[in-house]
Motif scaffolding. Structure first.
Motif, PDB file in Angstrom:
ATOM      1  N   ARG A 190      26.610  37.500  30.447  1.00  0.00           N
ATOM      2  CA  ARG A 190      26.047  38.825  30.160  1.00  0.00           C
ATOM      3  C   ARG A 190      24.933  38.673  29.112  1.00  0.00           C
ATOM      4  O   ARG A 190      25.178  38.704  27.902  1.00  0.00           O
ATOM      5  CB  ARG A 190      27.143  39.769  29.675  1.00  0.00           C
ATOM      6  CG  ARG A 190      28.164  40.114  30.759  1.00  0.00           C
ATOM      7  CD  ARG A 190      29.109  41.211  30.318  1.00  0.00           C
ATOM      8  NE  ARG A 190      29.944  40.798  29.185  1.00  0.00           N
ATOM      9  CZ  ARG A 190      31.082  40.133  29.297  1.00  0.00           C
ATOM     10  NH1 ARG A 190      31.535  39.798  30.511  1.00  0.00           N
ATOM     11  NH2 ARG A 190      31.790  39.801  28.229  1.00  0.00           N
ATOM     12  N   ALA A 201      21.695  40.140  27.441  1.00  0.00           N
ATOM     13  CA  ALA A 201      21.022  41.424  27.201  1.00  0.00           C
ATOM     14  C   ALA A 201      19.662  41.176  26.574  1.00  0.00           C
ATOM     15  O   ALA A 201      19.494  40.246  25.777  1.00  0.00           O
ATOM     16  CB  ALA A 201      21.870  42.296  26.288  1.00  0.00           C
ATOM     17  N   SER A 232      16.032  38.534  37.110  1.00  0.00           N
ATOM     18  CA  SER A 232      17.172  39.282  37.644  1.00  0.00           C
ATOM     19  C   SER A 232      18.505  38.875  37.024  1.00  0.00           C
ATOM     20  O   SER A 232      19.464  39.649  37.060  1.00  0.00           O
ATOM     21  CB  SER A 232      17.246  39.095  39.167  1.00  0.00           C
ATOM     22  OG  SER A 232      17.397  37.715  39.493  1.00  0.00           O
ATOM     23  N   TRP A 284      21.393  40.738  32.382  1.00  0.00           N
ATOM     24  CA  TRP A 284      22.439  41.716  32.671  1.00  0.00           C
ATOM     25  C   TRP A 284      22.031  43.144  32.321  1.00  0.00           C
ATOM     26  O   TRP A 284      22.251  44.069  33.086  1.00  0.00           O
ATOM     27  CB  TRP A 284      23.689  41.291  31.905  1.00  0.00           C
ATOM     28  CG  TRP A 284      24.804  42.269  31.815  1.00  0.00           C
ATOM     29  CD1 TRP A 284      25.599  42.726  32.841  1.00  0.00           C
ATOM     30  CD2 TRP A 284      25.288  42.918  30.639  1.00  0.00           C
ATOM     31  NE1 TRP A 284      26.542  43.602  32.368  1.00  0.00           N
ATOM     32  CE2 TRP A 284      26.376  43.734  31.015  1.00  0.00           C
ATOM     33  CE3 TRP A 284      24.923  42.867  29.292  1.00  0.00           C
ATOM     34  CZ2 TRP A 284      27.098  44.507  30.097  1.00  0.00           C
ATOM     35  CZ3 TRP A 284      25.624  43.627  28.383  1.00  0.00           C
ATOM     36  CH2 TRP A 284      26.701  44.441  28.789  1.00  0.00           C
ATOM     37  N   ARG A 285      21.419  43.340  31.153  1.00  0.00           N
ATOM     38  CA  ARG A 285      21.041  44.684  30.730  1.00  0.00           C
ATOM     39  C   ARG A 285      19.801  44.625  29.845  1.00  0.00           C
ATOM     40  O   ARG A 285      19.567  43.660  29.127  1.00  0.00           O
ATOM     41  CB  ARG A 285      22.199  45.359  29.989  1.00  0.00           C
ATOM     42  CG  ARG A 285      22.020  46.865  29.791  1.00  0.00           C
ATOM     43  CD  ARG A 285      23.362  47.547  29.588  1.00  0.00           C
ATOM     44  NE  ARG A 285      24.202  47.427  30.785  1.00  0.00           N
ATOM     45  CZ  ARG A 285      25.471  47.824  30.834  1.00  0.00           C
ATOM     46  NH1 ARG A 285      26.055  48.329  29.757  1.00  0.00           N
ATOM     47  NH2 ARG A 285      26.152  47.693  31.952  1.00  0.00           N
ATOM     48  N   TYR A 341      17.755  46.853  26.939  1.00  0.00           N
ATOM     49  CA  TYR A 341      17.825  47.966  25.999  1.00  0.00           C
ATOM     50  C   TYR A 341      16.429  48.249  25.445  1.00  0.00           C
ATOM     51  O   TYR A 341      15.850  47.416  24.743  1.00  0.00           O
ATOM     52  CB  TYR A 341      18.789  47.656  24.853  1.00  0.00           C
ATOM     53  CG  TYR A 341      20.218  47.499  25.312  1.00  0.00           C
ATOM     54  CD1 TYR A 341      21.088  48.586  25.357  1.00  0.00           C
ATOM     55  CD2 TYR A 341      20.699  46.258  25.730  1.00  0.00           C
ATOM     56  CE1 TYR A 341      22.401  48.444  25.784  1.00  0.00           C
ATOM     57  CE2 TYR A 341      22.014  46.108  26.159  1.00  0.00           C
ATOM     58  CZ  TYR A 341      22.848  47.201  26.179  1.00  0.00           C
ATOM     59  OH  TYR A 341      24.149  47.053  26.621  1.00  0.00           O
ATOM     60  N   ASP A 392      14.364  50.332  37.142  1.00  0.00           N
ATOM     61  CA  ASP A 392      15.322  49.232  37.048  1.00  0.00           C
ATOM     62  C   ASP A 392      16.671  49.758  36.549  1.00  0.00           C
ATOM     63  O   ASP A 392      16.752  50.346  35.459  1.00  0.00           O
ATOM     64  CB  ASP A 392      14.787  48.176  36.073  1.00  0.00           C
ATOM     65  CG  ASP A 392      15.542  46.858  36.164  1.00  0.00           C
ATOM     66  OD1 ASP A 392      16.775  46.882  36.265  1.00  0.00           O
ATOM     67  OD2 ASP A 392      14.887  45.787  36.123  1.00  0.00           O
ATOM     68  N   ARG A 437      19.101  48.337  35.260  1.00  0.00           N
ATOM     69  CA  ARG A 437      19.628  47.645  34.081  1.00  0.00           C
ATOM     70  C   ARG A 437      19.182  48.293  32.782  1.00  0.00           C
ATOM     71  O   ARG A 437      19.726  47.986  31.712  1.00  0.00           O
ATOM     72  CB  ARG A 437      19.164  46.178  34.096  1.00  0.00           C
ATOM     73  CG  ARG A 437      19.606  45.382  35.296  1.00  0.00           C
ATOM     74  CD  ARG A 437      18.933  44.007  35.299  1.00  0.00           C
ATOM     75  NE  ARG A 437      17.482  44.081  35.445  1.00  0.00           N
ATOM     76  CZ  ARG A 437      16.650  43.057  35.331  1.00  0.00           C
ATOM     77  NH1 ARG A 437      17.128  41.861  35.047  1.00  0.00           N
ATOM     78  NH2 ARG A 437      15.343  43.209  35.490  1.00  0.00           N
TER      79      ARG A 437
END
Length: 323
Positions: free
Chosen positions: A5, A7, A28, A31-32, A34, A54, A56
């Motif tokens: 994961r 970020a 891709s 994971w996320r 912000y 997107d 994410r």
């Protein structure tokens, strides 16, 4: 890496010209993402919401501008809360290539480092493309950062392309970190007090039409004061509160001898000038000897400090904690 994961935190302030293309280029396996709108007058968060689809993306808004440090800490908290394992910070101005993310993440996942940061000075041929003002400023800041942070093997301290293991990020005193341009350097100081391993990652910066808000005057004013403060704090934490070593004696004794010899020498030289007589060789030696011994002890201390750079990654030894 696809099962990790990862970020990405993007502090956003006046970056609407670049942020959409930046997000589109994030690989891709991340994971996320912000996006932290730091009370941006261009409403970066709303721009991303309207122009980027997107799934994410998670957008966080600040009602009051908190600076890049405050925006990054907000992103860290959100990523840790959601269960991120590694957190990458990328500026939204297009200078940092998301294709380099594996270079920053791999040393952390392999257990070699707790925190990685970019170094634009690794390839000397590419350094020529850097604006001269930034080149000089970064060289000065790098020297001061080595002293204040204790990471003597690092360079380019203001580089904002970074990655950190979430477990280590949890233990940063986020409420105490500098909120603005001193943020990256302050993080290094805090990481050293945690005994975290930090590694430079070679990279090439991309300079376009973005505008830097970092003023050179801060190097000799605000930055100088904060570096001196962090240096004294680090010495106190690492050599007197947390542990004691030979260096704990060498530094104060060396400073005492150096300053004592200097004061004695100036006093005797002043008296000789007033009396109109030459200072005796014995008096000169009485002043010079403690100065030379003091310099030797101070250099010995710095030798130990350089050897004490953390080498064992921290994230393997600590457990997660609730924020």
């Amino acid at each position: 890496m696809s099962s990790t994961r990862i970020a990405v935190v993007i502090p956003s302030y006046k970056v609407t010209r670049h942020i959409a293309s930046l997000i589109a280029s994030i690989p891709s396996y991340v994971w996320r993402i912000y996006v932290v709108d730091d009370a941006c007058p261009d409403q970066s968060g709303n721009f991303v919401k309207a122009n980027c689809t997107d799934p994410r993306i998670a957008i966080v808004f600040h009602e009051v501008n908190q600076g890049v440090g405050g925006a990054v800490m907000t992103g860290y908290r959100a990523a840790i809360k959601d269960g991120a394992q590694v957190i990458v910070k990328i500026d939204g101005d297009g200078q940092m290539d998301p294709a380099l993310i594996p270079n920053f993440v791999d040393p952390i996942l392999s257990g070699e480092a707790d925190y990685t940061k970019g170094n634009r000075f690794f390839d000397l041929e590419k350094v020529r493309t850097m604006p001269k003002v930034r080149l000089v400023g970064n060289a000065v800041l790098s020297l001061m950062t080595k002293l204040s942070s204790g990471y003597w093997d690092l360079f380019d301290p203001t580089n904002g392309y970074t990655a950190i293991h979430a477990r280590v990020a949890e233990h940063l005193p986020m409420e105490k970190l500098s909120r603005r341009y001193f943020f990256e350097t302050d993080v290094l100081f805090r990481l050293n007090t945690l005994r975290a391993v930090v590694m430079d990652v070679p990279m090439e910066a991309q300079y376009g039409d973005e505008v830097s808000n970092l003023k050179i005057s801060k190097i000799v004013t605000e930055f100088l004061f904060k570096h001196a403060r962090n240096f004294m704090k680090r010495i106190g934490y690492n050599y007197y509160l947390r542990d004691m070593s030979l260096g704990s004696l060498e530094l104060p004794v060396g400073l005492l001898l150096f300053c004592g010899g200097g004061v004695f020498g100036i006093y005797q030289w002043t008296n000789s000038m007033r009396a109109g007589v030459e200072t005796s060789s014995g008096t000169v030696m009485l002043a010079a000897l403690p100065i030379l011994m003091g310099i030797q002890l101070i250099l010995s201390f710095f030798g130990q400090d350089i050897a004490a750079v953390p080498r064992t990654p921290l994230h393997k030894k600590i457990s997660r904690r609730a924020l």
